[in-house]
Design an enzyme around this catalytic site. Structure first.
Site, mmCIF file in Angstrom:
data_model
loop_
_atom_site.group_PDB
_atom_site.id
_atom_site.type_symbol
_atom_site.label_atom_id
_atom_site.label_comp_id
_atom_site.label_asym_id
_atom_site.label_seq_id
_atom_site.Cartn_x
_atom_site.Cartn_y
_atom_site.Cartn_z
ATOM 1 N N ASP A 124 0.852 -1.195 0.000
ATOM 2 C CA ASP A 124 0.000 0.000 0.000
ATOM 3 C C ASP A 124 0.891 1.251 0.000
ATOM 4 O O ASP A 124 1.796 1.363 0.822
ATOM 5 C CB ASP A 124 -0.914 -0.005 1.234
ATOM 6 N N LYS A 128 -0.435 10.032 1.380
ATOM 7 C CA LYS A 128 -0.239 11.292 2.115
ATOM 8 C C LYS A 128 1.081 11.299 2.872
ATOM 9 O O LYS A 128 1.448 10.292 3.498
ATOM 10 C CB LYS A 128 -1.388 11.486 3.111
#
Ligand SMILES: C[S@@+](CC[C@H](N)C(=O)[O-])C[C@H]1O[C@@H](n2cnc3c(N)ncnc32)[C@H](O)[C@@H]1O
Length: 234
Positions: A124, A128
């Site tokens: 993943d 951000k």
């Protein structure tokens, strides 16, 4: 990978109990014994790990290709690992076991030096910046991988160029301190010499069929010697 509602999840997981470890932290330092029971032999075999195995096609193929080694596949999502285990069950592999857990600190599961190599496939990306510490190649994670391996390797593949750049930056900052060395590196695995023997993951097939380049890096840890001219080499 998106979590799906799966019919009879608990019943189906229960049928696959022989393939996964319900209290993995209690097996710290004991994984070799567990594999010995499973395989009914007393041979010293290396253990390799995939963190975030998804539907498991990569690790199943790896386990088939290298029957002399042992493999552990870790996946956070129950519905996803169920699919991986159902396929592994029909393969009747005796050198692959699963952990269903969201790994925070890998040292809770493995003793120093217990693992010989780690695969991170399409982890993943955590886009951000404030979530950078969650990326599986953040220096905090790299340091823990080093501990559970002593000597070994980390192989990473990703479609995500930002995650790959982040990983390379992390490595250039900490490689000396952590005794890590980049052995091979490419931003386009499928047209590189390292593609020989490459095993495609589900995400890899999906992204490369759309024309996306696949980034790949192979990192030696603790002075582990990798004679790499293809991804087959260990
Ligand atoms: C983008 S998918 C890639 C799946 C597969 N490796 C592939 O290449 O097709 C990433 C997977 O890693 C799992 N994952 C992410 N972080 C994890 C963690 N800390 N512990 C266990 N699994 C994790 C997710 O649940 C997801 O299934």
């Amino acid at each position: 990978m998106r979590q799906r509602r799966v019919k009879d999840l608990d019943i189906r997981l229960d049928k696959l109990k022989h393939l996964y470890v319900t209290e993995p932290k209690s097996k710290k330092g004991l994984w070799k014994d567990l594999f010995e029971e499973l395989r009914q032999d007393r041979k010293e075999r290396r253990i390799f790990l995939e963190i975030g195995c998804g539907k498991g096609s990569f690790i199943r193929e790896l386990a088939k290709r290298y029957p002399e080694d042992n493999f552990i596949a870790i996946e956070a999502q129950p519905s996803v690992i169920l699919m991986a285990m159902e396929k592994a069950n029909s393969d009747k592999l005796d050198n692959l076991i699963f952990i269903q857990d969201h790994i925070k600190d890998i040292r809770d599961y493995f003793e120093n030096g217990e693992i010989s190599g780690i695969y991170l496939n399409f982890s993943d990306p955590w886009h951000k910046k404030r979530h950078a510490k969650r990326r599986l190649t953040h220096r905090k994670f790299l340091d823990r991988y080093r501990e559970i391996m002593g000597q070994g390797f980390i192989k990473m593949k990703t479609d995500n160029d930002n995650l790959f750049n982040f990983t390379i930056d992390e490595l250039s900052d900490v490689s000396e301190k952590l005794d890590m060395k980049i052995v091979s590196f490419t931003r386009d695995l499928h047209i590189s010499p390292y593609s020989e023997g490459n095993i495609m993951t589900e995400y890899e097939s999906k992204f490369s069929s759309r024309g996306k380049n696949i980034n790949y890096v192979n990192i030696s840890v603790g002075g582990h010697k990798i004679n790499e001219d293809s991804v087959r080499e260990r």
